[in-house]
Design a protein around this motif. Structure first.
Motif, PDB file in Angstrom:
ATOM      1  N   ARG A  59      18.297   9.902  32.527  1.00 56.40           N
ATOM      2  CA  ARG A  59      17.686  10.724  31.484  1.00 56.40           C
ATOM      3  C   ARG A  59      17.352  12.112  32.012  1.00 56.40           C
ATOM      4  O   ARG A  59      16.658  12.233  33.037  1.00 56.40           O
ATOM      5  CB  ARG A  59      16.420  10.040  30.951  1.00 56.40           C
ATOM      6  CG  ARG A  59      16.692   8.661  30.363  1.00 56.40           C
ATOM      7  CD  ARG A  59      15.419   7.839  30.214  1.00 56.40           C
ATOM      8  NE  ARG A  59      15.740   6.458  29.857  1.00 56.40           N
ATOM      9  CZ  ARG A  59      15.643   5.943  28.630  1.00 56.40           C
ATOM     10  NH1 ARG A  59      15.195   6.701  27.637  1.00 56.40           N
ATOM     11  NH2 ARG A  59      15.978   4.696  28.389  1.00 56.40           N
ATOM     12  N   THR A  61      15.115  15.061  31.573  1.00 55.84           N
ATOM     13  CA  THR A  61      13.786  15.143  30.951  1.00 55.84           C
ATOM     14  C   THR A  61      13.211  16.550  30.955  1.00 55.84           C
ATOM     15  O   THR A  61      12.082  16.750  30.474  1.00 55.84           O
ATOM     16  CB  THR A  61      12.809  14.198  31.669  1.00 55.84           C
ATOM     17  OG1 THR A  61      12.754  14.534  33.067  1.00 55.84           O
ATOM     18  CG2 THR A  61      13.251  12.750  31.509  1.00 55.84           C
ATOM     19  N   GLU A  86      16.723  13.868  26.906  1.00 54.11           N
ATOM     20  CA  GLU A  86      15.474  13.707  26.161  1.00 54.11           C
ATOM     21  C   GLU A  86      14.843  15.056  25.845  1.00 54.11           C
ATOM     22  O   GLU A  86      13.691  15.120  25.408  1.00 54.11           O
ATOM     23  CB  GLU A  86      14.503  12.830  26.953  1.00 54.11           C
ATOM     24  CG  GLU A  86      15.035  11.419  27.151  1.00 54.11           C
ATOM     25  CD  GLU A  86      14.003  10.445  27.689  1.00 54.11           C
ATOM     26  OE1 GLU A  86      14.100   9.242  27.366  1.00 54.11           O
ATOM     27  OE2 GLU A  86      13.085  10.901  28.411  1.00 54.11           O
ATOM     28  N   THR A 111      23.279  13.119  22.546  1.00 52.02           N
ATOM     29  CA  THR A 111      21.994  12.409  22.562  1.00 52.02           C
ATOM     30  C   THR A 111      20.797  13.349  22.558  1.00 52.02           C
ATOM     31  O   THR A 111      19.661  12.896  22.363  1.00 52.02           O
ATOM     32  CB  THR A 111      21.898  11.505  23.805  1.00 52.02           C
ATOM     33  OG1 THR A 111      21.965  12.315  24.995  1.00 52.02           O
ATOM     34  CG2 THR A 111      23.029  10.482  23.814  1.00 52.02           C
ATOM     35  N   ALA A 112      21.010  14.635  22.778  1.00 52.22           N
ATOM     36  CA  ALA A 112      19.892  15.582  22.843  1.00 52.22           C
ATOM     37  C   ALA A 112      19.304  15.819  21.458  1.00 52.22           C
ATOM     38  O   ALA A 112      20.028  15.853  20.462  1.00 52.22           O
ATOM     39  CB  ALA A 112      20.359  16.910  23.435  1.00 52.22           C
ATOM     40  N   ALA A 414      11.795  17.870  22.425  1.00 53.67           N
ATOM     41  CA  ALA A 414      11.797  16.637  23.213  1.00 53.67           C
ATOM     42  C   ALA A 414      11.837  15.430  22.290  1.00 53.67           C
ATOM     43  O   ALA A 414      11.259  15.441  21.203  1.00 53.67           O
ATOM     44  CB  ALA A 414      10.555  16.574  24.106  1.00 53.67           C
ATOM     45  N   GLN A 415      12.558  14.407  22.738  1.00 59.03           N
ATOM     46  CA  GLN A 415      12.623  13.143  22.005  1.00 59.03           C
ATOM     47  C   GLN A 415      13.131  12.061  22.950  1.00 59.03           C
ATOM     48  O   GLN A 415      14.131  12.234  23.633  1.00 59.03           O
ATOM     49  CB  GLN A 415      13.566  13.266  20.809  1.00 59.03           C
ATOM     50  CG  GLN A 415      13.689  11.988  19.985  1.00 59.03           C
ATOM     51  CD  GLN A 415      14.575  12.186  18.776  1.00 59.03           C
ATOM     52  OE1 GLN A 415      14.328  13.061  17.940  1.00 59.03           O
ATOM     53  NE2 GLN A 415      15.632  11.393  18.672  1.00 59.03           N
ATOM     54  N   LYS A 416      12.435  10.947  23.028  1.00 60.69           N
ATOM     55  CA  LYS A 416      12.826   9.858  23.902  1.00 60.69           C
ATOM     56  C   LYS A 416      14.188   9.302  23.492  1.00 60.69           C
ATOM     57  O   LYS A 416      14.494   9.187  22.309  1.00 60.69           O
ATOM     58  CB  LYS A 416      11.783   8.734  23.858  1.00 60.69           C
ATOM     59  CG  LYS A 416      10.454   9.088  24.517  1.00 60.69           C
ATOM     60  CD  LYS A 416      10.602   9.209  26.027  1.00 60.69           C
ATOM     61  CE  LYS A 416       9.259   9.459  26.691  1.00 60.69           C
ATOM     62  NZ  LYS A 416       9.403   9.607  28.169  1.00 60.69           N
ATOM     63  N   PHE A 417      14.986   8.963  24.464  1.00 56.60           N
ATOM     64  CA  PHE A 417      16.285   8.355  24.202  1.00 56.60           C
ATOM     65  C   PHE A 417      16.100   6.865  23.933  1.00 56.60           C
ATOM     66  O   PHE A 417      15.500   6.148  24.734  1.00 56.60           O
ATOM     67  CB  PHE A 417      17.216   8.545  25.398  1.00 56.60           C
ATOM     68  CG  PHE A 417      18.520   7.816  25.264  1.00 56.60           C
ATOM     69  CD1 PHE A 417      19.499   8.269  24.385  1.00 56.60           C
ATOM     70  CD2 PHE A 417      18.776   6.667  26.003  1.00 56.60           C
ATOM     71  CE1 PHE A 417      20.702   7.596  24.251  1.00 56.60           C
ATOM     72  CE2 PHE A 417      19.972   5.981  25.885  1.00 56.60           C
ATOM     73  CZ  PHE A 417      20.942   6.457  24.997  1.00 56.60           C
ATOM     74  N   ASP A 418      16.617   6.415  22.800  1.00 50.70           N
ATOM     75  CA  ASP A 418      16.536   5.015  22.406  1.00 50.70           C
ATOM     76  C   ASP A 418      17.912   4.382  22.600  1.00 50.70           C
ATOM     77  O   ASP A 418      18.824   4.595  21.802  1.00 50.70           O
ATOM     78  CB  ASP A 418      16.095   4.912  20.943  1.00 50.70           C
ATOM     79  CG  ASP A 418      16.011   3.463  20.459  1.00 50.70           C
ATOM     80  OD1 ASP A 418      16.186   2.533  21.282  1.00 50.70           O
ATOM     81  OD2 ASP A 418      15.790   3.266  19.240  1.00 50.70           O
TER      82      ASP A 418
END
Length: 430
Positions: A59, A61, A86, A111-112, A414-418
Motif C-alpha cells: 500500500r 500511503t 491509499e 485503486t487510488a 486518502a481512502q483505505k484500500f479494500d
C-alpha cells in the motif's frame, strides 16, 4: 467480472466426449477473460504476463518521493507484489527517474482515490520483466532544469520483457514520452540481439502527447512520442492517442518488429509513423529487416502539422503491411498514406499477434474519446484538454509545460484500500 460454468448432467444430455469438449471450451474462455491473461482486454505478446498476481499487497500511503509508505519504496520491494494506492494527488519526483528493477510487479493506479496519481518532474524506467502498469499519469516537464542537463523519457522499458503499459497518460517528456528501448547489439546473433533489448512489450490505451519541442534536450528540438529501438521485437502498440508530438508517433528503428494497430494520431508536427535504420549505428553489423504491420489507424492533421503521410519509409530493409488506415488533412481532404520505397510494402502481414480483434479505423475517434489515458472515468484537466483538442481539431506543439498551465496541483486525498472490492487476479473492481 464473474464467470460461472456449472453444467449439470441431469439437465443436459451429452456424450462423455461432448461434455469434455464443453469443459475445455469453458476453461479456455475463463483463461482468456482474466486468468492466463493479465486482465480482460490485454493484448499482444505480453498479454499473458502475471505481473504481481498472487503476491503481496503493498500500500502506498503517502505522496512522498521516497521513504516508508512511498511509491518508490513499493517498487523497490523484491518478490511478487501488487502496488495499490491509499492516497491520491501529485508525487513530485524532483528530477528523479525511478527504476523498476524487481520483476513480477503490478502497479494499479486505478485503486487510488480521485484524482488518481500524477508524477511530475521525473519519469519511470522499467529494467526487468513481468510488469503491469495501469492508470497513472507522468507529466515530466522541464521548467526546473537547464538545457543539456535534463532529457528524460516519461516512461521507458530498457532491455525489459513481458511488460504492459496500459491506460496511462504520458506527456511533456524531454526525450520520448513512452518507448521500448535497450542496447541494439547485446549478443552475437540477431536472435540474441532481439532477446537482449526490449521485447514482448505492449503499449495500449494510453495518451502519449505533447512531447516538449525546444526545451532542455541537448540536441535541440525533441518533441517525440514513441521510439521502438533497434531490434526490439514483438512490440504491440494498440489503442493509443498520440497528440501534438512533433515526431515519432511512433518511429521503428533498424530491425524493429511490431504491430501498430488502432491508434489515433492527432496533430503530428513533422512525422506520424516512420521506419528508419541509421547506417552509422550499424557499422560492422549486417542490416536486419524491420517488420511492421500497420492496421486500422487514423491520422488527423492539426494546426501544427506539415504535409506528411501516415507512414514515411526511411533507410534500411523493411517489410511493411498497411490495411484499413485513414489519413486526413486539417481541411478534411485525404492526406498521403505512404512516402518512400514502395517495394518495402508487402501484401501479407510480416508480423501479427493471432487473435487480435480490431476496430475499423473510422471508429477510433469515439473509442479514444471514451477510453484512452489514465482513469478515463476520472480524467484530470490536462487529459480532458488533450481529448477536447482532438475532437475540435485544435492543439499545438509546445516547448514548455507552462504553456498549457504547468504542473497540476491537487489537494491530497486518502481512502483505505479494500481488497474485497477488487478481483486481485486482474485488478478489476468487482
Amino acid at each position: 467480472m464473474r464467470y460461472s460454468y456449472d453444467i449439470k448432467l441431469s439437465q443436459i444430455k451429452v456424450s462423455a466426449l461432448q461434455y469434455l469438449l464443453m469443459a475445455v471450451i469453458c476453461l479456455s474462455s475463463y483463461a482468456t477473460n482474466g486468468q492466463s491473461v493479465a486482465f480482460p482486454g490485454a493484448v499482444g505478446w505480453a498479454a499473458d504476463t502475471p505481473g504481481g498476481r498472487g503476491g503481496a499487497i503493498i500500500r502506498v500511503t503517502n505522496l512522498n518521493a521516497d521513504g516508508p509508505g512511498s511509491f518508490q519504496e513499493a517498487i523497490k520491494t523484491a518478490g511478487k507484489r501488487i502496488v495499490v494506492f491509499e492516497v491520491g494527488g501529485v508525487i513530485d519526483l524532483k528530477g528523479k527517474v525511478l527504476r523498476v528493477n524487481e520483476p513480477f510487479l503490478t502497479i494499479a493506479g486505478q485503486t487510488a482515490p480521485s484524482p488518481g496519481i500524477t508524477f511530475i518532474d521525473g519519469g519511470i524506467g522499467i529494467r526487468t520483466h513481468d510488469v503491469i502498469v495501469q492508470h497513472i499519469r507522468i507529466r515530466t516537464g522541464a521548467s526546473r532544469h537547464k538545457v543539456g542537463e535534463w532529457e528524460p523519457d516519461g516512461m521507458a522499458t530498457i532491455s525489459a520483457y513481458n511488460v504492459i503499459i496500459d491506460h496511462c497518460s504520458m506527456t511533456w517528456a524531454v526525450d520520448e514520452n513512452c518507448s521500448p528501448s535497450g542496447p541494439r547489439f547485446n549478443g552475437k546473433t540477431p536472435d540474441e540481439w532481439r532477446k537482449g533489448t526490449s521485447h514482448r512489450i505492449t503499449l495500449s490505451n494510453n495518451i502519449i502527447a505533447e512531447g516538449l519541442s525546444h526545451s532542455t534536450h541537448i540536441k535541440g528540438e525533441h518533441s517525440k512520442g514513441t521510439l521502438v529501438h533497434d531490434n526490439a521485437d514483438e512490440i504491440m502498440i494498440y489503442g493509443n492517442l498520440y497528440a501534438s508530438n512533433q515526431d515519432r508517433n511512433a518511429l521503428f528503428k533498424g530491425g524493429a518488429r511490431g504491430v501498430y494497430a488502432n491508434n489515433y494520431i492527432h496533430n503530428p508536427g513533422k512525422n506520424a509513423v516512420r521506419y528508419g535504420l541509421v547506417d552509422q549505428e550499424w557499422e560492422g553489423y549486417p542490416h536486419e529487416t524491420g517488420k511492421i504491420s500497420i492496421v486500422g489507424n487514423m491520422m488527423q492533421h492539426g494546426p501544427s502539422s506539415s504535409d506528411m503521410p501516415l507512414l514515411y519509409m526511411g533507410n534500411g530493409p523493411c517489410e511493411a503491411y498497411m490495411e484499413d488506415n485513414i489519413a486526413k488533412k486539417l481541411d478534411g481532404t485525404d492526406a498521403r498514406m505512404f512516402t518512400g520505397d514502395s517495394a518495402k510494402l508487402v501484401k501479407t502481414k510480416p508480423i501479427w499477434f493471432n487473435g487480435l480483434k480490431l476496430m475499423k479505423a473510422g471508429q477510433l475517434k469515439e473509442y479514444v474519446e471514451k477510453n484512452a489515458g489514465a482513469r478515463p472515468w476520472d480524467r484530470d484537466l490536462h487529459d480532458k484538454r488533450i481529448v477536447k483538442e482532438m475532437l475540435t481539431l485544435k492543439g499545438r506543439i509546445i516547448d514548455s509545460e507552462q504553456e498549457v498551465g504547468g504542473y497540476p496541483e491537487y489537494k491530497p486525498t486518502a481512502q483505505k484500500f479494500d481488497s474485497n472490492a477488487w478481483n486481485l487476479n486482474s485488478m478489476v473492481r468487482k
